[in-house]
Design a protein around this motif. Structure first.
Motif, PDB file in Angstrom:
ATOM      1  N   UNK A  52       0.817  -1.216   0.000  1.00  0.00           N
ATOM      2  CA  UNK A  52       0.000   0.000   0.000  1.00  0.00           C
ATOM      3  C   UNK A  52       0.849   1.263   0.000  1.00  0.00           C
ATOM      4  N   UNK A  53       2.147   1.121   0.189  1.00  0.00           N
ATOM      5  CA  UNK A  53       3.030   2.292   0.273  1.00  0.00           C
ATOM      6  C   UNK A  53       2.934   3.148  -0.981  1.00  0.00           C
ATOM      7  N   UNK A  54       2.715   4.466  -0.805  1.00  0.00           N
ATOM      8  CA  UNK A  54       2.615   5.392  -1.935  1.00  0.00           C
ATOM      9  C   UNK A  54       3.907   6.190  -2.120  1.00  0.00           C
ATOM     10  N   UNK A  55       4.934   5.856  -1.346  1.00  0.00           N
ATOM     11  CA  UNK A  55       6.237   6.519  -1.423  1.00  0.00           C
ATOM     12  C   UNK A  55       6.118   8.031  -1.283  1.00  0.00           C
ATOM     13  N   UNK A  56       5.399   8.443  -0.253  1.00  0.00           N
ATOM     14  CA  UNK A  56       5.336   9.868   0.090  1.00  0.00           C
ATOM     15  C   UNK A  56       6.592  10.288   0.835  1.00  0.00           C
ATOM     16  N   UNK A  57       7.326   9.304   1.385  1.00  0.00           N
ATOM     17  CA  UNK A  57       8.579   9.501   2.114  1.00  0.00           C
ATOM     18  C   UNK A  57       8.396  10.268   3.418  1.00  0.00           C
ATOM     19  N   UNK A  58       7.174  10.276   3.952  1.00  0.00           N
ATOM     20  CA  UNK A  58       6.973  10.882   5.260  1.00  0.00           C
ATOM     21  C   UNK A  58       7.700  10.077   6.337  1.00  0.00           C
ATOM     22  N   UNK A  59       7.722   8.747   6.191  1.00  0.00           N
ATOM     23  CA  UNK A  59       8.430   7.919   7.170  1.00  0.00           C
ATOM     24  C   UNK A  59       9.926   8.196   7.116  1.00  0.00           C
ATOM     25  N   UNK A  60      10.450   8.404   5.912  1.00  0.00           N
ATOM     26  CA  UNK A  60      11.868   8.728   5.774  1.00  0.00           C
ATOM     27  C   UNK A  60      12.175  10.081   6.422  1.00  0.00           C
ATOM     28  N   UNK A  61      11.249  11.012   6.273  1.00  0.00           N
ATOM     29  CA  UNK A  61      11.459  12.361   6.795  1.00  0.00           C
ATOM     30  C   UNK A  61      11.418  12.400   8.310  1.00  0.00           C
ATOM     31  N   UNK A  62      10.520  11.631   8.904  1.00  0.00           N
ATOM     32  CA  UNK A  62      10.368  11.706  10.363  1.00  0.00           C
ATOM     33  C   UNK A  62      11.362  10.831  11.102  1.00  0.00           C
ATOM     34  N   UNK A  63      12.000   9.885  10.419  1.00  0.00           N
ATOM     35  CA  UNK A  63      12.976   9.006  11.063  1.00  0.00           C
ATOM     36  C   UNK A  63      14.179   9.829  11.517  1.00  0.00           C
ATOM     37  N   UNK A  64      14.428   9.856  12.814  1.00  0.00           N
ATOM     38  CA  UNK A  64      15.493  10.714  13.330  1.00  0.00           C
ATOM     39  C   UNK A  64      16.875  10.273  12.877  1.00  0.00           C
ATOM     40  N   UNK A  65      17.021   9.000  12.486  1.00  0.00           N
ATOM     41  CA  UNK A  65      18.316   8.533  11.996  1.00  0.00           C
ATOM     42  C   UNK A  65      18.683   9.262  10.708  1.00  0.00           C
ATOM     43  N   UNK A  66      17.689   9.547   9.874  1.00  0.00           N
ATOM     44  CA  UNK A  66      17.903  10.297   8.639  1.00  0.00           C
ATOM     45  C   UNK A  66      17.787  11.793   8.891  1.00  0.00           C
ATOM     46  N   UNK A 115      18.055  13.775  11.629  1.00  0.00           N
ATOM     47  CA  UNK A 115      18.957  14.508  12.510  1.00  0.00           C
ATOM     48  C   UNK A 115      20.434  14.201  12.300  1.00  0.00           C
ATOM     49  N   UNK A 116      20.735  13.225  11.443  1.00  0.00           N
ATOM     50  CA  UNK A 116      22.134  12.828  11.286  1.00  0.00           C
ATOM     51  C   UNK A 116      22.437  12.626   9.795  1.00  0.00           C
ATOM     52  N   UNK A 117      22.842  13.678   9.135  1.00  0.00           N
ATOM     53  CA  UNK A 117      23.141  13.616   7.706  1.00  0.00           C
ATOM     54  C   UNK A 117      24.191  12.555   7.410  1.00  0.00           C
ATOM     55  N   UNK A 118      25.110  12.351   8.348  1.00  0.00           N
ATOM     56  CA  UNK A 118      26.199  11.399   8.115  1.00  0.00           C
ATOM     57  C   UNK A 118      25.706   9.956   8.039  1.00  0.00           C
ATOM     58  N   UNK A 119      24.469   9.692   8.498  1.00  0.00           N
ATOM     59  CA  UNK A 119      23.944   8.324   8.475  1.00  0.00           C
ATOM     60  C   UNK A 119      23.391   7.918   7.113  1.00  0.00           C
ATOM     61  N   UNK A 120      23.145   8.876   6.257  1.00  0.00           N
ATOM     62  CA  UNK A 120      22.430   8.569   5.016  1.00  0.00           C
ATOM     63  C   UNK A 120      23.171   7.577   4.127  1.00  0.00           C
ATOM     64  N   UNK A 178      20.143  -1.687   9.218  1.00  0.00           N
ATOM     65  CA  UNK A 178      19.018  -2.037  10.086  1.00  0.00           C
ATOM     66  C   UNK A 178      19.334  -1.775  11.558  1.00  0.00           C
ATOM     67  N   UNK A 179      20.588  -1.946  11.940  1.00  0.00           N
ATOM     68  CA  UNK A 179      20.967  -1.742  13.327  1.00  0.00           C
ATOM     69  C   UNK A 179      20.815  -0.315  13.804  1.00  0.00           C
ATOM     70  N   UNK A 180      20.753   0.649  12.882  1.00  0.00           N
ATOM     71  CA  UNK A 180      20.565   2.048  13.277  1.00  0.00           C
ATOM     72  C   UNK A 180      19.150   2.297  13.814  1.00  0.00           C
ATOM     73  N   UNK A 181      18.194   1.499  13.388  1.00  0.00           N
ATOM     74  CA  UNK A 181      16.795   1.698  13.785  1.00  0.00           C
ATOM     75  C   UNK A 181      16.594   1.273  15.234  1.00  0.00           C
ATOM     76  N   UNK A 182      16.061   2.175  16.060  1.00  0.00           N
ATOM     77  CA  UNK A 182      15.783   1.812  17.449  1.00  0.00           C
ATOM     78  C   UNK A 182      14.286   1.802  17.741  1.00  0.00           C
TER      79      UNK A 182
END
Length: 281
Positions: free
Chosen positions: A169-183, A185-190, A230-234
């Motif tokens: 069902x994912x429409x690839x709005x990328x809201x989940x990508x935007x709100x994920x603090x790993x992405x 708040x930390x540009x170096x994680x991308x 995957x290990x970055x996700x808490x």
């Protein structure tokens, strides 16, 4: 003869307890908006007052501003039906689809602030460069067809279809990508982290009963850990909270994927079983 006038009590027009005339709430009001204006060189919030009518959504107001006050305001949109994911933005700090955010959720005296997705570089105004997501999509190995079966010959039990259908069902709005603090708040994680949308894609393929990646030497859960971060996700579940399709990304995709990755890496019995060759091989 003329009829005598009625002598009974007259009825006042209906209204609310505050004495509002009937139909007043349907006439609309003037809202205060703060919209981020700028480009890659910088920018800031600009204030607007704009008419709001009953039943409108935030994207309607953005279009009215374009038509009446800010014709150069840049915004990305397409279907206006919550199915293309184009009009993603942050409304009062929360990642949302503008076409699915009704003005009725805000009080008339509330200032509505609309800003671009913070996790991605701004191109102009409310339009961001989401190319990061397409790069990550290309890094996820595709479905591996089972040997000996041609397209159209695949057969799956309905129970197995139901298990992964939610992720489709994912429409690839990328809201989940935007709100994920790993992405966010930390540009170096991308570089090392695919984000919840594409870890969900890995999970979908890993639980697919017909995916033959294992027979080709690809361990998807291990790859999720080693190649996609995957290990970055808490598991804060912030991705699930903003999903407009109500996909339970954390509970149904990321946590099971983490469990399988941990089992295959640290469980000695699972590790031993992976080393024992199958009979007949």
């Amino acid at each position: 003869m003329t009829a005598a006038p009625a002598t009974g009590p007259t009825r006042e027009p209906a209204g609310d307890s505050a004495g509002e005339p009937a139909g007043e709430s349907a006439k609309g009001y003037t809202a205060r908006f703060r919209i981020w204006r700028g480009d890659t060189g910088g920018g800031g919030l600009a204030d607007f007052e704009v008419e709001v009518n009953e039943g409108e959504v935030v994207l309607d107001i953005i279009h009215r501003l374009q038509a009446t006050q800010a014709p150069d305001l840049a915004v990305r949109w397409n279907c206006k039906a919550g199915k293309c994911g184009s009009c993603s933005a942050e409304v009062n700090g929360r990642p949302r689809l503008m076409c699915m955010t009704r003005m009725s959720v805000f009080s008339p005296d509330e200032v509505v602030t609309v800003t671009p997705l913070r996790a991605f570089p701004v191109i102009r105004d409310l339009v961001t460069d989401v190319g990061f997501n397409y790069t990550k999509a290309r890094e996820v190995p595709a479905f591996v067809p089972p040997p000996g079966l041609a397209p159209g010959e695949y057969r799956m039990a309905q129970e197995d279809v139901n298990r992964s259908q939610e992720f489709r069902k994912c429409i690839e709005c990328f809201l989940c990508q935007d709100t994920c603090h790993v992405v966010r708040d930390h540009e170096e994680n991308k570089a090392a982290f695919a984000g919840p949308r594409f870890l969900m894609r890995v999970a979908e393929l890993d639980m697919h009963p017909l995916d033959a990646a294992g027979e080709s030497g690809l361990d998807r859960s291990r790859s999720a850990q080693d190649d996609h971060g995957l290990g970055y996700c808490n598991i804060t579940k912030c991705c699930t909270e903003v999903c407009p399709e109500h996909i339970r990304i954390t509970d149904n995709a990321l946590i099971p994927l983490k469990e399988r990755a941990a089992d295959r890496t640290y469980d000695p019995l699972v590790w031993l079983g992976s080393k024992i060759r199958r009979r007949g091989e």
